[in-house]
Design an enzyme around this catalytic site. Structure first.
Site, PDB file in Angstrom:
ATOM      1  N   SER A 263       0.873  -1.186   0.000  1.00  0.00           N
ATOM      2  CA  SER A 263       0.000   0.000   0.000  1.00  0.00           C
ATOM      3  C   SER A 263       0.900   1.223   0.000  1.00  0.00           C
ATOM      4  O   SER A 263       2.097   1.121   0.252  1.00  0.00           O
ATOM      5  CB  SER A 263      -0.852   0.030   1.264  1.00  0.00           C
ATOM      6  OG  SER A 263      -0.085   0.528   2.365  1.00  0.00           O
ATOM      7  N   ASP A 264       0.357   2.386  -0.271  1.00  0.00           N
ATOM      8  CA  ASP A 264       1.130   3.604  -0.037  1.00  0.00           C
ATOM      9  C   ASP A 264       1.010   3.950   1.450  1.00  0.00           C
ATOM     10  O   ASP A 264       0.262   3.324   2.210  1.00  0.00           O
ATOM     11  CB  ASP A 264       0.659   4.742  -0.955  1.00  0.00           C
ATOM     12  CG  ASP A 264       1.767   5.774  -1.174  1.00  0.00           C
ATOM     13  OD1 ASP A 264       2.703   5.836  -0.342  1.00  0.00           O
ATOM     14  OD2 ASP A 264       1.706   6.537  -2.155  1.00  0.00           O
ATOM     15  N   TRP A 265       1.745   4.965   1.834  1.00  0.00           N
ATOM     16  CA  TRP A 265       1.863   5.381   3.242  1.00  0.00           C
ATOM     17  C   TRP A 265       0.479   5.651   3.858  1.00  0.00           C
ATOM     18  O   TRP A 265      -0.200   6.598   3.447  1.00  0.00           O
ATOM     19  CB  TRP A 265       2.731   6.629   3.298  1.00  0.00           C
ATOM     20  CG  TRP A 265       2.972   7.217   4.648  1.00  0.00           C
ATOM     21  CD1 TRP A 265       2.045   7.761   5.488  1.00  0.00           C
ATOM     22  CD2 TRP A 265       4.237   7.345   5.309  1.00  0.00           C
ATOM     23  NE1 TRP A 265       2.644   8.215   6.633  1.00  0.00           N
ATOM     24  CE2 TRP A 265       3.999   7.977   6.546  1.00  0.00           C
ATOM     25  CE3 TRP A 265       5.553   6.992   4.990  1.00  0.00           C
ATOM     26  CZ2 TRP A 265       5.017   8.270   7.453  1.00  0.00           C
ATOM     27  CZ3 TRP A 265       6.565   7.293   5.888  1.00  0.00           C
ATOM     28  CH2 TRP A 265       6.291   7.923   7.111  1.00  0.00           C
TER      29      TRP A 265
END
Ligand code: GLC
Length: 726
Positions: A263-265
């Site tokens: 996932s992104d941050w």
């Protein structure tokens, strides 16, 4: 060590925490905060979960990564090593030009070499995975992240994606401790954020998604990239992080991606404000079901998947597959044999910022710089004339650009230092003139006084690093007003003006273009920026860069890109009506500087375009050739571009599509015949039913120096081609 047997020994909690990625400060043995690229809210994470974590974000330096790994292995029950991941986007400590600039080199070998060096410096410092390349297609310069991409063309982005993945990873990650695994990002369509506002809504047709936004990801996957990062945005109404059709059906099944998906941050927890998950447990379930293996910087998996698996809402085999993918990557990197891999305190000193790396950074900067204007051959500068260097970027070493967290201003060559090498100090004065965003009357007064006595004035203007990059969206894409004021005052002196620009996005340069005699687009040129600029200004290097993103006449034209459709009422049609055509009342449709545009100190003539045949049949090829002559008196490298137009398609086709290009070096007076070969495959595109095929009929081929300035020939794709494909 057999990873399945490791999996079999893992408890449910150990498996789930293997999917957790936390930033450096959470780990024993960390010495600083490391790279922080998002919000760090108080996180509900226990010490026992951290001991079981699978990966670390943003640690760097051999000493730190070795120390964290050592402490971790002491505590982790099964001795599973950590993966160290961070953003090595355009260099580790030797900083190369930002990707949008590097794209302007149109030099794939160079991009590969830069990625290889970045990998080497990062790997010897203990990094295993880089969150790069970013291959999002970009058409909106308001979006600050355009600087991370190589531009607005899907084909060019795909070529750069391949080159960078190859450079980062090499051929055998396991045998080469000085390469890193590549994580291509952000899947998908992040670049289409509405209004250019970061993290904003994206709404695209599936056809456009497939045609423009997916190809560069496919190229990276085909080149073997080990990881993919899901985007923050929604795709067809569902956040990418929870989007099963996007991540499972498209990415995994159709595109054949078998590696680790991250996932992104904070994006798993962001499913709550997006409004698709009611609570963190729900967010964990959705992301897991969509196929996200690693949750970056939130703890929904760690805190809620145990219950979800126990109650059967998430199946354990899904979890096992995710864990196995992560263990497989660790195995591929050789971490089970040597958990410290390339990390080496002594070698780090030797490799990082080596002379050889700086040389490549210099070449990359020279080739990324684009000469936008050069009235009356003002450039290269005449050494006999005195020069005033004015502006906030002249003495600045803040020219590394966003995503250069390990780069240091102390290692960076400023414009002043780069120019100083060429000029006697008696012929040179300098003044700051203005702050980047704030006028200072005393600085202005001083600059005007100094400039008044010089023969030529060189202005270093632009945007600070923080004005682009992530969360760096702007609605005004002009040079900040304080610097425009300086520009206007300097103009009143009536002297020749050269503007050197530092920026991470295409800017609205309409006023600058009207008032400056020469404009050099230097972007954020990196560690060797000043040397490259100095050599170009004094003719020791000849500019060859060409824009890979259109520069608009005004922000009101955005999104603006060369490969647009014609519309039913094209403004340039022979029978176009004065009013009822697709146009603005107050602006041209065209950009100020188009895709593919860039000048040189020499000039090139294109003539004698020919095609090997007037028709193309299935299984055959057609060759287009043209003479390119260096008509000036300096050696140069021209980037010769080939575009096509499909005149009648089942779906509307762009007015031009880049299909190939060549970098051609020419001595003064030299002519080379440049040839390109096209097959039916090049003419395929995504149809309404999302299949890829070509339409028989008339095509135009354009060859030229930019997307605007071309010669053309026509050819016909024979009718049986489409039938033979079905
Ligand atoms: C981010 C970015 C992403 C980056 C990640 C880790 O917020 O969107 O590109 O790789 O954080 O730093």
């Amino acid at each position: 060590m057999d990873i399945t047997s490791i999996l079999n020994q893992m408890t449910l909690e150990e498996k789930i925490n293997q999917l957790m990625q936390l930033a450096t400060p959470f780990f024993h043995g960390s010495m600083d905060r490391g790279e922080i690229t998002g919000p760090m809210k108080a996180m509900d994470v226990s010490e026992s979960a951290i001991i079981q974590a699978g990966s670390v974000l943003g640690a760097s330096g051999a000493e730190q990564t070795i120390s964290i790994q050592r402490e971790h292995l002491k505590r982790n029950r099964l001795g599973i090593p950590l993966l160290f991941m961070s953003d090595i986007v355009h260099g580790y400590k030797t900083i190369f030009p930002v990707p949008l600039a590097l794209g302007c080199s149109w030099n794939l070998n160079l991009a590969e070499e830069c990625a290889e060096i970045a990998a080497k410096e990062a790997a010897v410092s203990g990094t295993h995975v880089t969150f790069a390349p970013m291959v999002d297609l970009v058409r909106d310069p308001r979006w600050g992240r355009v600087m991370e991409s190589t531009g607005e063309d899907a084909y060019l982005n795909s070529e750069f994606a391949k080159a960078q993945v190859k450079g980062f990873q090499g051929d055998h990650l396991k045998d080469d401790p000085y390469r890193v695994a590549s994580c291509v990002k952000h899947f998908a369509a992040y670049g289409a954020a509405e209004g250019g506002r970061d993290y904003n809504t994206v709404d695209l047709s599936p056809r456009e998604l497939m045609e423009s936004y997916v190809p560069a990801f496919q190229a990276a996957i085909d080149a073997g990239c080990e990881m993919v990062m899901a985007a923050f945005n929604i795709v067809d109404g569902v956040p990418a992080t929870a989007n099963e059709p996007l991540l499972k059906q498209l990415l995994r099944e159709q595109m054949g991606f078998g590696g680790v998906l991250i996932s992104d941050w904070g994006a798993v927890k962001e499913l709550l404000p997006h409004g698709v998950a009611g609570d963190e447990a729900d967010a964990a379930r959705l992301a897991m079901q969509a196929g996200i293996d690693i949750e970056m910087m939130t703890t929904c998996y760690s805190n809620h998947l145990p219950t979800k698996v126990k109650e059967g809402t998430v199946e354990e085999h899904q979890l096992d597959e995710a864990v196995l993918r992560i263990l497989r990557l660790k195995e591929k990197l050789g971490l089970f044999e040597n958990p410290y891999r390339g990390a080496d305190i002594e070698k780090e000193k030797e490799f990082v910022l080596s002379e050889k790396h700086r040389e490549t950074a210099y070449d990359a900067a020279v080739q990324s710089i684009v000469l936008l204007k050069n009235k009356c051959h003002l450039l290269p500068l005449d050494l006999k004339r005195s020069l005033a260097l004015i502006g906030p970027f002249i003495d600045s070493t803040d020219i590394l650009g966003p995503w250069s967290w390990k780069g240091s201003p102390e290692d960076t060559v400023s414009v002043y230092d780069g120019i100083g090498k060429h000029c006697e100090s008696t012929r040179l004065v300098s003044a700051e003139g203005s702050h980047i965003e704030k006028t200072s009357s005393s600085l202005l007064e001083d600059a005007l006084k100094k400039a008044a006595h010089a023969d030529t004035i060189l202005l270093g203007l632009g945007e600070a690093s923080k004005m682009s990059g992530e969360a760096g969206s702007r609605t005004n894409i002009q040079i900040p007003e304080a610097q425009m004021r300086l520009f206007r005052e300097i103009q009143k002196l009536g002297k020749p003006i050269v503007v050197v620009l530092f920026n991470g996005r295409p800017l609205d340069l309409t006023e600058i273009e009207a008032g400056a005699d020469a404009i050099l687009e230097a972007w954020f040129p990196g560690t060797e920026g000043g040397n490259a600029i100095g050599d170009i200004l004094f003719g020791q290097a000849n500019p060859s860069g060409k824009l890979t993103m259109s520069f608009p006449n005004s922000v009101g034209q955005v999104p603006l890109y060369y490969n647009h459709f014609n519309t039913g009422r094209p403004k340039d049609a022979p029978d176009a009506q004065e009013r009822y055509a697709s146009q603005y009342l107050d602006s041209p449709n065209e950009p100020l500087f188009p895709f593919g545009y860039g000048l040189s100190y020499t000039s090139y003539r294109y003539d004698n375009i020919k095609s090997s045949s007037g028709t193309l049949c299935s299984g055959e090829s057609i060759t287009f050739s043209i003479d390119v002559t260096n008509t000036g008196n300096m050696a140069g490298t021209e980037i010769v571009q080939l575009y096509i137009q499909d005149l009648v398609g089942e779906v509307v086709r762009p007015v031009k599509e880049l299909k190939d290009f060549q970098r051609v070096s020419l001595l003064p007076g030299e002519t080379k015949r440049v040839s390109f070969t096209i097959t039916e495959k090049h003419l395929r595109y995504v149809h309404a039913d999302l299949s890829r095929s070509s339409d028989p009929g008339e095509f135009k081929t354009f060859i030229g120096t930019s997307s605007r300035d071309v010669s053309e020939v026509s050819f016909r794709l024979k009718k049986d081609v489409k039938e033979s494909l079905q």
